[in-house]
Design an enzyme around this catalytic site. Structure first.
Site, short mmCIF file in Angstrom:
data_model
loop_
_atom_site.label_atom_id
_atom_site.label_comp_id
_atom_site.label_asym_id
_atom_site.label_seq_id
_atom_site.Cartn_x
_atom_site.Cartn_y
_atom_site.Cartn_z
N THR A 100 -6.16 -1.67 6.67
CA THR A 100 -6.03 -3.12 6.58
C THR A 100 -7.33 -3.76 6.11
OG1 THR A 100 -6.27 -2.98 8.95
CG2 THR A 100 -4.11 -3.58 8.13
N LYS A 150 0.83 -1.21 0.00
CA LYS A 150 0.00 0.00 0.00
C LYS A 150 0.86 1.27 0.00
CE LYS A 150 -2.26 -1.46 3.66
NZ LYS A 150 -1.65 -2.81 3.80
N THR A 151 1.87 1.29 0.90
CA THR A 151 2.75 2.47 0.95
C THR A 151 3.52 2.61 -0.36
OG1 THR A 151 3.02 1.98 3.29
CG2 THR A 151 4.56 3.56 2.34
N ASP A 205 -1.62 6.49 6.23
CA ASP A 205 -1.61 5.07 6.54
C ASP A 205 -2.55 4.84 7.72
OD1 ASP A 205 -0.87 2.48 6.28
OD2 ASP A 205 1.13 2.70 7.14
N ARG A 216 6.57 -8.10 1.92
CA ARG A 216 7.42 -7.64 3.03
C ARG A 216 8.01 -8.83 3.76
NH1 ARG A 216 4.39 -4.17 6.58
NH2 ARG A 216 5.24 -2.38 5.48
P1 ADP Z 1 2.06 -1.90 3.20
O1 ADP Z 1 2.08 -0.41 3.11
O2 ADP Z 1 0.88 -2.52 2.50
O3 ADP Z 1 2.21 -2.42 4.60
P2 ADP Z 1 4.60 -1.71 1.79
O4 ADP Z 1 4.22 -0.90 0.61
O5 ADP Z 1 5.32 -1.00 2.89
O6 ADP Z 1 3.33 -2.47 2.38
O7 ADP Z 1 5.48 -2.93 1.24
C1 ADP Z 1 6.37 -3.64 2.06
C2 ADP Z 1 7.61 -4.03 1.29
O8 ADP Z 1 7.27 -5.02 0.33
C3 ADP Z 1 8.24 -2.87 0.51
O9 ADP Z 1 9.53 -2.65 0.97
C4 ADP Z 1 8.37 -3.33 -0.92
O10 ADP Z 1 9.72 -3.42 -1.27
C5 ADP Z 1 7.80 -4.71 -0.95
N1 ADP Z 1 6.71 -4.79 -1.93
C6 ADP Z 1 5.40 -4.62 -1.67
N2 ADP Z 1 4.67 -4.81 -2.79
C7 ADP Z 1 5.54 -5.11 -3.77
C8 ADP Z 1 5.39 -5.43 -5.16
N3 ADP Z 1 4.18 -5.50 -5.73
N4 ADP Z 1 6.49 -5.67 -5.87
C9 ADP Z 1 7.71 -5.66 -5.29
N5 ADP Z 1 7.92 -5.38 -3.98
C10 ADP Z 1 6.86 -5.10 -3.22
#
Ligand code: ADP
Length: 326
Positions: A150, A56-57, A101, A209
């Site tokens: 979430t 998401k981030t 977030d 992650r």
């Molecule tokens: P969320 O915000 O949903 O908790 P993040 O965007 O922080 O998740 O993602 C966590 C990690 O996973 C990031 O460091 C990123 O490198 C990796 N990641 C997430 N989605 C992808 C994707 N589609 N392709 C490659 N890496 C990803």
């Protein structure tokens, strides 16, 4: 910054085309962004929902990059007073992307202020206290709100309705996680055999992650044991040590299943009782552990509570109870 945070930042894909998987959301989002580029306006507000670690981030950062716009990052827990939000909103520049977030954790008054800001790009700022308080309307430049949660159901309806586009992120397939791992291992200069990637991906709970985190643990293990190339056996041995089982279940997942099977003979059990038994917040069990257990067919949600499936019993090495005696 911790190593994990620093690595996460380094491993984040920077463009929509580098973002692995999530075809549906990617396609829809790219259309939303393309259209706003053609119209020359800020994009519609975007809500991204899904369990932690699915990207998401990363997507919020990509949205800003694709729109060539600056990005401001905040979070629900950091916005406890309407004033906190008013301060952020009034300092946005035209077209800026504001990422919030855990938006479902924002306080009620802040949320209400956000409604008007999202719809009319305007906020009423209250100046003074008591009888002398006056409300001053403040125009805001058009901006794009990207909210992450979430579970979209945690958001009140009026807030949910104000997002022009909602993207529901799904767990990644093993093949998609292998792609994430290949990219990360190249950046970490690791030598991993194809079966090594498959083994780590299979234990990554469908979550990039977690895949990246497990890869670093395997790297540590290989370094200490002086293994040149990580194969399936090395990866499996390293991850067993970190209590990640072959289906990717971690300690919380297993505690939930154990509580269900051993304390309640498989359920049904209410979510809050389950949370108390495993010593976690209800929301954590509901949004972190449960979605993956449901997807894996290990847990079922029923109107009377959570139930462990026969597969769950077997996964714990137990015999499922005979529910249909002749
Ligand atoms: P969320 O915000 O949903 O908790 P993040 O965007 O922080 O998740 O993602 C966590 C990690 O996973 C990031 O460091 C990123 O490198 C990796 N990641 C997430 N989605 C992808 C994707 N589609 N392709 C490659 N890496 C990803």
């Amino acid at each position: 910054m911790t190593e994990e945070r620093a690595m996460e930042a380094a491993l984040r894909p920077k463009a929509l085309s580098d973002f692995v998987g999530q075809q549906t959301v990617r396609r829809q989002l790219s259309l939303v962004l393309e259209s706003s580029r053609i119209r020359g306006t800020a994009s519609d507000h975007v809500l991204l929902s899904g369990p932690p670690g699915l990207g998401k981030t990363t997507l919020a950062m990509i949205i800003a990059a694709e729109m060539n716009a600056p990005l401001r990052i905040s979070s629900g827990p950091a916005i406890q007073h309407a004033g906190d939000l008013a301060a952020i909103l009034s300092s946005l520049t035209e077209g800026e992307v504001l990422f919030v977030d855990e938006i479902h954790r924002m306080s009620r008054p802040a949320e209400e202020l956000l409604y008007m800001a999202m719809e009319d790009f305007r906020v009423d700022v209250i100046v003074g206290k008591g009888a002398g308080a006056t409300s001053i309307p403040l125009e805001l430049p058009p901006f794009t709100l990207v909210g992450a949660t979430t579970r979209a159901g945690l958001l009140p309806g009026p807030l949910r309705d104000r997002f022009g586009f909602t993207g529901q992120l799904e767990f990644y397939s093993t093949e998609e996680l292998e792609l994430v791992l290949r990219r990360s291992s190249a950046m970490l200069e690791m030598n991993v055999a194809s079966e090594g990637f498959a083994e780590i991906a299979g234990r990554s709970r469908g979550t990039p992650r977690i895949a990246n985190r497990l890869l670093r643990r395997v790297r540590d293990w290989a370094l200490v044991h002086r293994v040149d190339q990580v194969d399936r056996a090395t990866a499996a041995e390293a991850l067993e040590m970190y209590e990640v089982d072959e289906r990717g279940l971690d300690r919380l997942d297993r505690s939930v299943l154990e509580a269900l099977c051993l304390r309640f003979n498989g359920g049904p059990v209410g979510l809050s009782t389950l949370a108390v038994l495993v010593g976690e917040e209800t929301e954590t069990v509901e949004t972190v552990a449960e979605p993956y257990l449901v997807r894996e067919g290990l847990l079922a949600r029923t109107p009377r509570g959570r139930v462990a499936t026969d597969q769950a019993w077997r996964h714990l090495g137990l015999t499922p109870p005979d529910r249909h005696p002749d």
